[in-house]
Design a protein around this motif. Structure first.
Motif, PDB file in Angstrom:
ATOM      1  N   TRP A 183      20.410 -59.038  18.717  1.00 17.43           N
ATOM      2  CA  TRP A 183      19.831 -58.854  20.032  1.00 17.43           C
ATOM      3  C   TRP A 183      19.833 -60.185  20.795  1.00 17.43           C
ATOM      4  CZ3 TRP A 183      18.977 -54.005  21.514  1.00 17.43           C
ATOM      5  CH2 TRP A 183      18.697 -53.037  20.540  1.00 17.43           C
ATOM      6  N   ALA A 184      19.859 -60.096  22.111  1.00 20.40           N
ATOM      7  CA  ALA A 184      19.774 -61.299  22.943  1.00 20.40           C
ATOM      8  C   ALA A 184      18.490 -62.051  22.587  1.00 20.40           C
ATOM      9  CB  ALA A 184      19.774 -60.920  24.411  1.00 20.40           C
ATOM     10  N   PRO A 185      18.598 -63.307  22.171  1.00 16.88           N
ATOM     11  CA  PRO A 185      17.408 -64.021  21.705  1.00 16.88           C
ATOM     12  C   PRO A 185      16.365 -64.298  22.780  1.00 16.88           C
ATOM     13  CG  PRO A 185      19.327 -65.478  21.747  1.00 16.88           C
ATOM     14  CD  PRO A 185      19.835 -64.102  21.990  1.00 16.88           C
ATOM     15  N   ASP A 186      16.740 -64.224  24.063  1.00 16.15           N
ATOM     16  CA  ASP A 186      15.761 -64.520  25.106  1.00 16.15           C
ATOM     17  C   ASP A 186      14.859 -63.330  25.437  1.00 16.15           C
ATOM     18  OD1 ASP A 186      17.794 -63.066  26.285  1.00 16.15           O
ATOM     19  OD2 ASP A 186      17.884 -64.262  28.109  1.00 16.15           O
ATOM     20  N   THR A 187      15.171 -62.136  24.886  1.00 20.14           N
ATOM     21  CA  THR A 187      14.324 -60.966  25.149  1.00 20.14           C
ATOM     22  C   THR A 187      13.805 -60.289  23.896  1.00 20.14           C
ATOM     23  OG1 THR A 187      16.300 -59.553  25.281  1.00 20.14           O
ATOM     24  CG2 THR A 187      15.429 -60.461  27.363  1.00 20.14           C
ATOM     25  N   VAL A 188      14.377 -60.573  22.737  1.00 26.26           N
ATOM     26  CA  VAL A 188      13.985 -59.842  21.527  1.00 26.26           C
ATOM     27  C   VAL A 188      12.541 -60.131  21.127  1.00 26.26           C
ATOM     28  CG1 VAL A 188      14.831 -61.587  19.879  1.00 26.26           C
ATOM     29  CG2 VAL A 188      14.741 -59.164  19.214  1.00 26.26           C
ATOM     30  N   MET A 189      12.048 -61.350  21.392  1.00 30.60           N
ATOM     31  CA  MET A 189      10.660 -61.671  21.041  1.00 30.60           C
ATOM     32  C   MET A 189       9.688 -60.841  21.889  1.00 30.60           C
ATOM     33  SD  MET A 189      11.122 -63.932  18.705  1.00 30.60           S
ATOM     34  CE  MET A 189      12.386 -65.095  18.194  1.00 30.60           C
ATOM     35  N   MET A 190       9.996 -60.719  23.175  1.00 32.33           N
ATOM     36  CA  MET A 190       9.150 -59.917  24.052  1.00 32.33           C
ATOM     37  C   MET A 190       9.116 -58.465  23.575  1.00 32.33           C
ATOM     38  SD  MET A 190       9.689 -59.102  28.103  1.00 32.33           S
ATOM     39  CE  MET A 190      11.236 -58.252  27.722  1.00 32.33           C
ATOM     40  N   ARG A 232       6.849 -54.799   4.011  1.00 34.71           N
ATOM     41  CA  ARG A 232       6.313 -53.743   3.134  1.00 34.71           C
ATOM     42  C   ARG A 232       5.058 -54.234   2.412  1.00 34.71           C
ATOM     43  NH1 ARG A 232       9.299 -48.743   1.581  1.00 34.71           N
ATOM     44  NH2 ARG A 232       8.033 -49.066  -0.276  1.00 34.71           N
ATOM     45  N   LYS A 233       5.091 -55.498   1.974  1.00 34.57           N
ATOM     46  CA  LYS A 233       3.921 -56.083   1.312  1.00 34.57           C
ATOM     47  C   LYS A 233       2.735 -56.181   2.280  1.00 34.57           C
ATOM     48  CE  LYS A 233       5.394 -57.525  -2.916  1.00 34.57           C
ATOM     49  NZ  LYS A 233       6.787 -57.242  -2.890  1.00 34.57           N
ATOM     50  N   LEU A 234       3.041 -56.338   3.562  1.00 37.48           N
ATOM     51  CA  LEU A 234       1.992 -56.420   4.577  1.00 37.48           C
ATOM     52  C   LEU A 234       1.519 -55.051   5.047  1.00 37.48           C
ATOM     53  CD1 LEU A 234       3.276 -59.421   6.724  1.00 37.48           C
ATOM     54  CD2 LEU A 234       1.199 -59.353   5.348  1.00 37.48           C
ATOM     55  N   GLY A 235       2.025 -54.012   4.399  1.00 34.23           N
ATOM     56  CA  GLY A 235       1.518 -52.672   4.670  1.00 34.23           C
ATOM     57  C   GLY A 235       2.335 -51.843   5.641  1.00 34.23           C
ATOM     58  N   VAL A 236       3.503 -52.342   6.071  1.00 30.49           N
ATOM     59  CA  VAL A 236       4.364 -51.571   6.969  1.00 30.49           C
ATOM     60  C   VAL A 236       5.303 -50.736   6.103  1.00 30.49           C
ATOM     61  CG1 VAL A 236       6.042 -51.655   8.838  1.00 30.49           C
ATOM     62  CG2 VAL A 236       4.223 -53.380   8.709  1.00 30.49           C
ATOM     63  N   GLU A 237       5.147 -49.431   6.144  1.00 32.92           N
ATOM     64  CA  GLU A 237       5.902 -48.562   5.232  1.00 32.92           C
ATOM     65  C   GLU A 237       7.398 -48.580   5.498  1.00 32.92           C
ATOM     66  OE1 GLU A 237       5.927 -43.879   3.783  1.00 32.92           O
ATOM     67  OE2 GLU A 237       4.218 -44.681   4.911  1.00 32.92           O
ATOM     68  N   SER A 238       7.794 -48.522   6.758  1.00 32.01           N
ATOM     69  CA  SER A 238       9.214 -48.519   7.128  1.00 32.01           C
ATOM     70  C   SER A 238       9.462 -49.601   8.179  1.00 32.01           C
ATOM     71  CB  SER A 238       9.625 -47.148   7.682  1.00 32.01           C
ATOM     72  OG  SER A 238       9.400 -46.140   6.721  1.00 32.01           O
ATOM     73  N   PRO A 239       9.606 -50.853   7.760  1.00 32.90           N
ATOM     74  CA  PRO A 239       9.722 -51.961   8.716  1.00 32.90           C
ATOM     75  C   PRO A 239      10.958 -51.851   9.611  1.00 32.90           C
ATOM     76  CG  PRO A 239       9.279 -52.757   6.490  1.00 32.90           C
ATOM     77  CD  PRO A 239       9.638 -51.320   6.369  1.00 32.90           C
ATOM     78  N   ARG A 240      10.764 -52.176  10.882  1.00 34.83           N
ATOM     79  CA  ARG A 240      11.865 -52.249  11.840  1.00 34.83           C
ATOM     80  C   ARG A 240      12.230 -53.722  12.003  1.00 34.83           C
ATOM     81  NH1 ARG A 240       8.514 -49.742  16.480  1.00 34.83           N
ATOM     82  NH2 ARG A 240       7.041 -51.078  15.350  1.00 34.83           N
ATOM     83  N   VAL A 241      13.398 -54.081  11.494  1.00 33.08           N
ATOM     84  CA  VAL A 241      13.828 -55.480  11.451  1.00 33.08           C
ATOM     85  C   VAL A 241      14.837 -55.732  12.562  1.00 33.08           C
ATOM     86  CG1 VAL A 241      14.864 -57.306  10.057  1.00 33.08           C
ATOM     87  CG2 VAL A 241      13.508 -55.491   8.943  1.00 33.08           C
ATOM     88  N   ALA A 242      14.457 -56.557  13.528  1.00 34.57           N
ATOM     89  CA  ALA A 242      15.383 -56.964  14.592  1.00 34.57           C
ATOM     90  C   ALA A 242      16.003 -58.300  14.213  1.00 34.57           C
ATOM     91  CB  ALA A 242      14.644 -57.092  15.914  1.00 34.57           C
ATOM     92  N   VAL A 243      17.275 -58.452  14.494  1.00 36.23           N
ATOM     93  CA  VAL A 243      17.970 -59.709  14.215  1.00 36.23           C
ATOM     94  C   VAL A 243      18.352 -60.356  15.542  1.00 36.23           C
ATOM     95  CG1 VAL A 243      19.892 -60.817  13.031  1.00 36.23           C
ATOM     96  CG2 VAL A 243      18.864 -58.743  12.062  1.00 36.23           C
ATOM     97  N   ALA A 244      17.849 -61.553  15.773  1.00 37.28           N
ATOM     98  CA  ALA A 244      18.171 -62.283  17.004  1.00 37.28           C
ATOM     99  C   ALA A 244      19.581 -62.848  16.925  1.00 37.28           C
ATOM    100  CB  ALA A 244      17.170 -63.415  17.220  1.00 37.28           C
ATOM    101  N   GLY A 245      20.267 -62.875  18.048  1.00 37.17           N
ATOM    102  CA  GLY A 245      21.588 -63.480  18.089  1.00 37.17           C
ATOM    103  C   GLY A 245      21.509 -64.992  18.007  1.00 37.17           C
ATOM    104  N   LEU A 246      22.623 -65.596  17.694  1.00 35.53           N
ATOM    105  CA  LEU A 246      22.695 -67.055  17.622  1.00 35.53           C
ATOM    106  C   LEU A 246      22.999 -67.664  18.992  1.00 35.53           C
ATOM    107  CD1 LEU A 246      22.876 -69.674  15.870  1.00 35.53           C
ATOM    108  CD2 LEU A 246      25.305 -69.173  15.609  1.00 35.53           C
ATOM    109  N   ASN A 247      23.888 -67.022  19.723  1.00 39.51           N
ATOM    110  CA  ASN A 247      24.350 -67.536  21.017  1.00 39.51           C
ATOM    111  C   ASN A 247      23.603 -66.864  22.172  1.00 39.51           C
ATOM    112  OD1 ASN A 247      26.595 -69.266  20.070  1.00 39.51           O
ATOM    113  ND2 ASN A 247      27.428 -67.315  19.320  1.00 39.51           N
ATOM    114  N   PRO A 248      23.670 -67.438  23.389  1.00 44.37           N
ATOM    115  CA  PRO A 248      23.068 -66.778  24.548  1.00 44.37           C
ATOM    116  C   PRO A 248      23.580 -65.345  24.698  1.00 44.37           C
ATOM    117  CG  PRO A 248      23.751 -69.002  25.121  1.00 44.37           C
ATOM    118  CD  PRO A 248      24.288 -68.733  23.748  1.00 44.37           C
ATOM    119  N   HIS A 249      22.672 -64.419  24.969  1.00 44.48           N
ATOM    120  CA  HIS A 249      23.009 -62.998  25.130  1.00 44.48           C
ATOM    121  C   HIS A 249      23.677 -62.433  23.878  1.00 44.48           C
ATOM    122  CE1 HIS A 249      23.215 -63.569  29.799  1.00 44.48           C
ATOM    123  NE2 HIS A 249      22.104 -64.058  29.252  1.00 44.48           N
TER     124      HIS A 249
END
Length: 332
Positions: free
Chosen positions: A245-252, A195-212
């Motif tokens: 989310w699966a950590p191997d694809t969430v960054m993409m 929000r401070k960076l100017g994104v009014e409604s941020p979409r926050v993805a949470v990466a998983g800890l384990n594979p998939h």
């Protein structure tokens, strides 16, 4: 309108900090965008400017209010005193202590509201430990000096932004730190920071800890039992959070524009993609402090310190982001 004042700490004076600061302040367009004061050592900055052949005028000041902020100049708030022949590129307890004192002084100024934000050049953890300051890094120093409990490291590039549940700990400890309360705290910090960076409604993805993300418990239950409840709690607070989310694809997916920021579970999960995509321009941000702190996303580079080869692009990016964040804070 005058930009907010940012304190730039020199980092370990034996590293590339003095060089990248000198290059940044000598940039003709720098003073048009920024209002900045260096906290460090006048002698080391003068040596760096001479080494680089820069016609940079360096002024020593005792208080921020004495700084002139004129083009072609660098105002330095002198902290401590180093030997005139302090070597570049060598591990030294004196330099490690100096790096800590620069951060300490800048924190005092920011906590008192005399500077709006801090941008830090890199320190060397081993040198700092030799001097008796046993912190893992800048983030932990700043949290301790300000008494901050809920804080996190966020890494920022144009293409990707990540924020960490844990950073400088072992993988075993990182797994132990993945608790619902901490996950929710970091999701909140991600939302607030975007929000401070100017994104009014941020979409926050949470990466998983384990594979998939654990594959519904097949590869570990932490994602089901620790992370998912925090995501649900954040949704109940009105935060647009999703995952794990699966950590191997969430960054993409984030890079493609599906998410604005990714909550990552441990150091390498966030640092590897950021450094792969934006090593020269990535910025490290400590969020949750009473003020914003940004930093270069590289180390002291002792192997090239004193050679003039260091690239100052990351420091310029850190200063630009510190100015933006502090300006947003002043307007809110």
């Amino acid at each position: 309108m005058t930009p907010p004042l940012v304190a730039v700490t020199m980092g370990d004076p034996a590293g590339i900090g003095p060089e990248i600061i000198a290059k940044t302040f000598a940039d003709p367009g720098f003073h048009e965008r920024n209002h900045a004061l260096i906290v460090g050592d006048v002698g080391m900055l003068r040596r760096a400017a001479e080494l680089l052949g820069l016609s940079l005028k360096i002024n020593e000041v005792r208080e921020p209010e004495e700084a002139a902020f004129e083009p072609g100049t660098a105002d330095v708030l002198q902290v401590g005193e180093l030997p005139e022949d302090q070597p570049f590129g060598e591990l030294d307890a004196k330099a490690g202590d100096a790096a800590f004192r620069y951060v300490e002084r800048a924190t005092e100024l920011a906590s008192a509201g005399r500077v709006a934000a801090i941008a830090t050049a890199p320190l060397n953890k081993e040198a700092m430990h030799l001097a008796g300051h046993g912190y893992p890094g800048h983030t932990e120093i700043l949290a301790d000096l300000t008494g901050t409990q809920d804080y996190a490291m966020m890494l920022v590039t144009d293409e990707l932004k990540v924020i960490h549940v844990s950073t400088h700990v072992s993988l075993k400890e990182a797994i132990e730190r993945a608790q619902p309360e901490r996950e929710l705290a970091v999701i909140r910090l991600a939302h607030q920071s975007m929000r401070k960076l100017g994104v009014e409604s941020p979409r926050v993805a949470v990466a998983g800890l384990n594979p998939h993300a654990g594959e519904n418990g097949l590869f570990g239950k932490e994602d089901l039992e620790k992370i998912r409840p925090a995501v649900k709690a954040a949704l109940n607070e009105g935060i647009d959070a999703s995952g794990p989310w699966a950590p191997d694809t969430v960054m993409m997916r984030a890079r493609q524009g599906h998410f604005d920021v990714v909550v990552v579970q441990y150091h390498d999960q966030g640092h590897i993609p950021i450094k792969l995509m934006g090593f020269d321009t990535g910025v490290n941000v400590t969020v949750g402090l009473p003020f914003f702190r940004t930093s270069v996303d590289h180390g002291t580079a002792f192997d090239i310190a004193g050679t003039g080869k260091a690239d100052h692009a990351s420091l310029e990016a850190a200063l630009d982001l510190a100015r933006r964040l502090a300006g947003a804070e002043e307007r809110s």
